[in-house]
Scaffold this motif. Structure first.
Motif, PDB file in Angstrom:
ATOM      1  N   GLU A 254      27.872  19.628   8.877  1.00 36.53           N
ATOM      2  CA  GLU A 254      26.826  20.612   8.656  1.00 36.53           C
ATOM      3  C   GLU A 254      25.331  20.072   8.880  1.00 36.53           C
ATOM      4  O   GLU A 254      24.477  20.660   9.118  1.00 36.53           O
ATOM      5  CB  GLU A 254      26.851  20.891   6.994  1.00 36.53           C
ATOM      6  N   GLU A 255      25.127  18.722   9.142  1.00 39.07           N
ATOM      7  CA  GLU A 255      23.869  18.084   9.116  1.00 39.07           C
ATOM      8  C   GLU A 255      23.640  17.390  10.722  1.00 39.07           C
ATOM      9  O   GLU A 255      22.420  17.084  11.098  1.00 39.07           O
ATOM     10  CB  GLU A 255      23.404  17.393   7.966  1.00 39.07           C
ATOM     11  N   GLY A 256      24.788  16.998  11.150  1.00 41.48           N
ATOM     12  CA  GLY A 256      24.677  16.192  12.537  1.00 41.48           C
ATOM     13  C   GLY A 256      24.737  14.600  12.221  1.00 41.48           C
ATOM     14  O   GLY A 256      24.398  14.309  11.029  1.00 41.48           O
ATOM     15  N   LEU A 258      22.841  12.692  13.054  1.00 38.40           N
ATOM     16  CA  LEU A 258      21.575  11.758  12.972  1.00 38.40           C
ATOM     17  C   LEU A 258      21.115  11.640  11.361  1.00 38.40           C
ATOM     18  O   LEU A 258      20.311  10.908  10.968  1.00 38.40           O
ATOM     19  CB  LEU A 258      20.441  12.375  13.663  1.00 38.40           C
ATOM     20  N   ARG A 259      21.593  12.479  10.476  1.00 33.60           N
ATOM     21  CA  ARG A 259      21.476  12.623   9.082  1.00 33.60           C
ATOM     22  C   ARG A 259      21.898  11.095   8.322  1.00 33.60           C
ATOM     23  O   ARG A 259      21.487  10.875   7.263  1.00 33.60           O
ATOM     24  CB  ARG A 259      22.241  13.512   8.507  1.00 33.60           C
ATOM     25  N   PHE A 260      22.842  10.362   9.214  1.00 37.50           N
ATOM     26  CA  PHE A 260      23.148   9.188   8.745  1.00 37.50           C
ATOM     27  C   PHE A 260      22.040   8.004   8.648  1.00 37.50           C
ATOM     28  O   PHE A 260      22.177   6.989   8.090  1.00 37.50           O
ATOM     29  CB  PHE A 260      24.489   8.485   9.318  1.00 37.50           C
ATOM     30  N   TRP A 261      20.893   8.428   9.280  1.00 35.43           N
ATOM     31  CA  TRP A 261      20.004   7.459   9.482  1.00 35.43           C
ATOM     32  C   TRP A 261      18.872   7.887   8.875  1.00 35.43           C
ATOM     33  O   TRP A 261      17.708   7.524   9.155  1.00 35.43           O
ATOM     34  CB  TRP A 261      19.580   7.147  10.721  1.00 35.43           C
ATOM     35  N   LYS A 262      18.944   9.179   7.962  1.00 39.06           N
ATOM     36  CA  LYS A 262      17.884   9.538   7.347  1.00 39.06           C
ATOM     37  C   LYS A 262      17.342   8.435   6.143  1.00 39.06           C
ATOM     38  O   LYS A 262      18.357   8.009   5.425  1.00 39.06           O
ATOM     39  CB  LYS A 262      18.393  10.942   6.375  1.00 39.06           C
ATOM     40  N   GLY A 263      16.342   8.459   6.061  1.00 35.76           N
ATOM     41  CA  GLY A 263      15.699   7.303   5.008  1.00 35.76           C
ATOM     42  C   GLY A 263      15.506   5.824   5.858  1.00 35.76           C
ATOM     43  O   GLY A 263      15.314   5.065   4.952  1.00 35.76           O
ATOM     44  N   THR A 264      15.829   5.875   6.853  1.00 34.05           N
ATOM     45  CA  THR A 264      15.610   4.623   7.854  1.00 34.05           C
ATOM     46  C   THR A 264      14.296   3.996   7.606  1.00 34.05           C
ATOM     47  O   THR A 264      14.339   2.825   7.500  1.00 34.05           O
ATOM     48  CB  THR A 264      16.285   4.686   9.062  1.00 34.05           C
ATOM     49  N   THR A 265      13.427   4.491   7.636  1.00 32.16           N
ATOM     50  CA  THR A 265      11.945   4.026   7.677  1.00 32.16           C
ATOM     51  C   THR A 265      11.538   3.429   6.167  1.00 32.16           C
ATOM     52  O   THR A 265      11.289   2.164   6.404  1.00 32.16           O
ATOM     53  CB  THR A 265      10.984   5.163   7.857  1.00 32.16           C
ATOM     54  N   PRO A 266      11.968   3.865   5.133  1.00 33.24           N
ATOM     55  CA  PRO A 266      11.558   3.204   4.106  1.00 33.24           C
ATOM     56  C   PRO A 266      12.514   2.024   3.706  1.00 33.24           C
ATOM     57  O   PRO A 266      12.194   0.996   3.161  1.00 33.24           O
ATOM     58  CB  PRO A 266      11.608   4.147   2.808  1.00 33.24           C
ATOM     59  N   ARG A 267      13.677   2.400   4.136  1.00 30.76           N
ATOM     60  CA  ARG A 267      14.854   1.420   4.008  1.00 30.76           C
ATOM     61  C   ARG A 267      14.413   0.075   4.673  1.00 30.76           C
ATOM     62  O   ARG A 267      14.629  -1.170   4.538  1.00 30.76           O
ATOM     63  CB  ARG A 267      16.138   1.697   4.049  1.00 30.76           C
ATOM     64  N   LEU A 268      13.940   0.385   6.121  1.00 25.00           N
ATOM     65  CA  LEU A 268      13.573  -0.522   7.162  1.00 25.00           C
ATOM     66  C   LEU A 268      12.524  -1.440   6.499  1.00 25.00           C
ATOM     67  O   LEU A 268      12.640  -2.678   6.610  1.00 25.00           O
ATOM     68  CB  LEU A 268      13.221   0.110   8.262  1.00 25.00           C
ATOM     69  N   THR A 269      11.497  -0.470   5.800  1.00 28.50           N
ATOM     70  CA  THR A 269      10.399  -1.289   5.498  1.00 28.50           C
ATOM     71  C   THR A 269      10.885  -2.321   4.160  1.00 28.50           C
ATOM     72  O   THR A 269      10.157  -3.526   4.111  1.00 28.50           O
ATOM     73  CB  THR A 269       9.394  -0.308   4.853  1.00 28.50           C
ATOM     74  N   ARG A 270      11.627  -1.804   3.501  1.00 29.48           N
ATOM     75  CA  ARG A 270      12.191  -2.674   2.098  1.00 29.48           C
ATOM     76  C   ARG A 270      12.966  -3.913   2.643  1.00 29.48           C
ATOM     77  O   ARG A 270      12.721  -4.835   2.220  1.00 29.48           O
ATOM     78  CB  ARG A 270      13.116  -1.768   1.432  1.00 29.48           C
TER      79      ARG A 270
END
Length: 309
Positions: A254-256, A258-270
């Motif tokens: 349904e979403e492709g 790339l959706r598995f890496w949604k939220g990468t930026t804040p998690r990367l920061t954390r």
């Protein structure tokens, strides 16, 4: 190879890990909140808002406290998680290290990290993350419609309504994520630390923070899909998925991918911050505990000698 010259005492590993985990959890929580909110939006079929939009909306609705919605669950869970992680990893790596050289090969380091992650996933992370996710989700509602008032009341309400299964939703993907997290993170840090200290010198605070940050970066990109599936399986909409595998296939269809890496930026920061913070505080706390332990032994010796006289 990663060095295992240092032999922490189990109690020291537990205390140092728990303290480091609590500090790191509180310091970096807003990034975890933003990441989870972004994943909720996608799960609800909405266009994901920008990270700054989430922050602005939360501040307007609930003030700074809103960015710490569900924080108590994560901080408590983080303390237990980090304590279990370091205790498990330090114990396992010493058990599997080469008996003659004391060295830990890369495959054994990965195995030690994996087992440590599975332990923390089952004992600490799944219940704390499930409660945290529900508290964040509940905090998005108008005050009059909220079901939970805080960590304790929320935990009691979830268990009362759903049993222990309510706080163990997503156990499989959470254990998979934590196993992968720890295998990658601890192995990366241990390897970097082994290289930095192979000549016998000690690392300084900046080097320790940097190695922890690098370990965090590597961990995020390797394990982000596990985190996305975990969040989906622990949300209130988890009923739409029959299993973790069904969640994976549904998201793909349904979403492709790339959706598995949604939220990468804040998690990367954390994880950059948390890697630096947790390993730095862990190392410092171990030193402090060793000093206190040494002083306690000296005091005990003086008292014993005095008694003898």
């Amino acid at each position: 190879m990663a060095s295992t010259k240092r032999k922490e005492q189990p109690l020291h590993s537990l205390v140092a890990g728990a303290f480091a985990g609590a500090v790191e959890g509180f310091a970096t929580y807003p990034t975890e909140y933003v990441k989870t909110q972004a994943q909720f939006a996608v799960a609800a079929g909405k266009r994901p808002p920008g990270l700054l939009d989430i922050v602005r909306e939360t501040l307007a609705r609930s003030g700074v406290r809103g960015l710490y919605s569900g924080c108590s669950a994560l901080v408590a869970g983080n303390a237990v998680k980090a304590g279990v992680r370091f205790l498990s990893y330090d114990s396992i790596k010493l058990a599997v290290a080469d008996k003659t050289t004391g060295q830990l090969t890369l495959p054994r380091s990965v195995l030690a990290g994996l087992l440590a992650g599975l332990c923390e996933g089952a004992l600490a992370v799944t219940p704390s993350e499930a409660i945290k996710t529900r508290l964040i989700e509940d905090g998005r509602k108008p005050k009059a419609e909220r079901l939970y008032k805080g960590l304790f009341s929320g935990s009691v309400a979830i268990v009362r309504a759903e049993g222990l299964r309510g706080i163990y939703k997503g156990l499989g993907p959470t254990m998979a994520r934590q196993g992968a997290n720890s295998a990658v993170r601890l192995t990366t840090y241990s390897t970097l630390r082994g290289l930095a200290t192979k000549d016998g010198r000690k690392t300084n605070d900046i080097e320790t923070f940097g190695m922890g940050a690098v370990a965090g970066i590597v961990t995020v990109y390797c394990t982000m899909p596990f985190d996305v599936v975990k969040t989906r399986m622990q949300s209130a909409q988890s009923a739409r998925y029959s299993s973790a595998f069904n969640c994976v296939s549904t998201v793909l269809r349904e979403e492709g991918v790339l959706r598995f890496w949604k939220g990468t930026t804040p998690r990367l920061t954390r994880l950059i911050l948390s890697g630096g913070i947790v390993f730095t505080i862990y190392e410092k706390t171990l030193v402090a505990l060793d000093v206190l332990g040494g002083k306690a032994k000296e005091t005990a010796k003086v008292v014993a000698d005095t008694v003898k006289e």
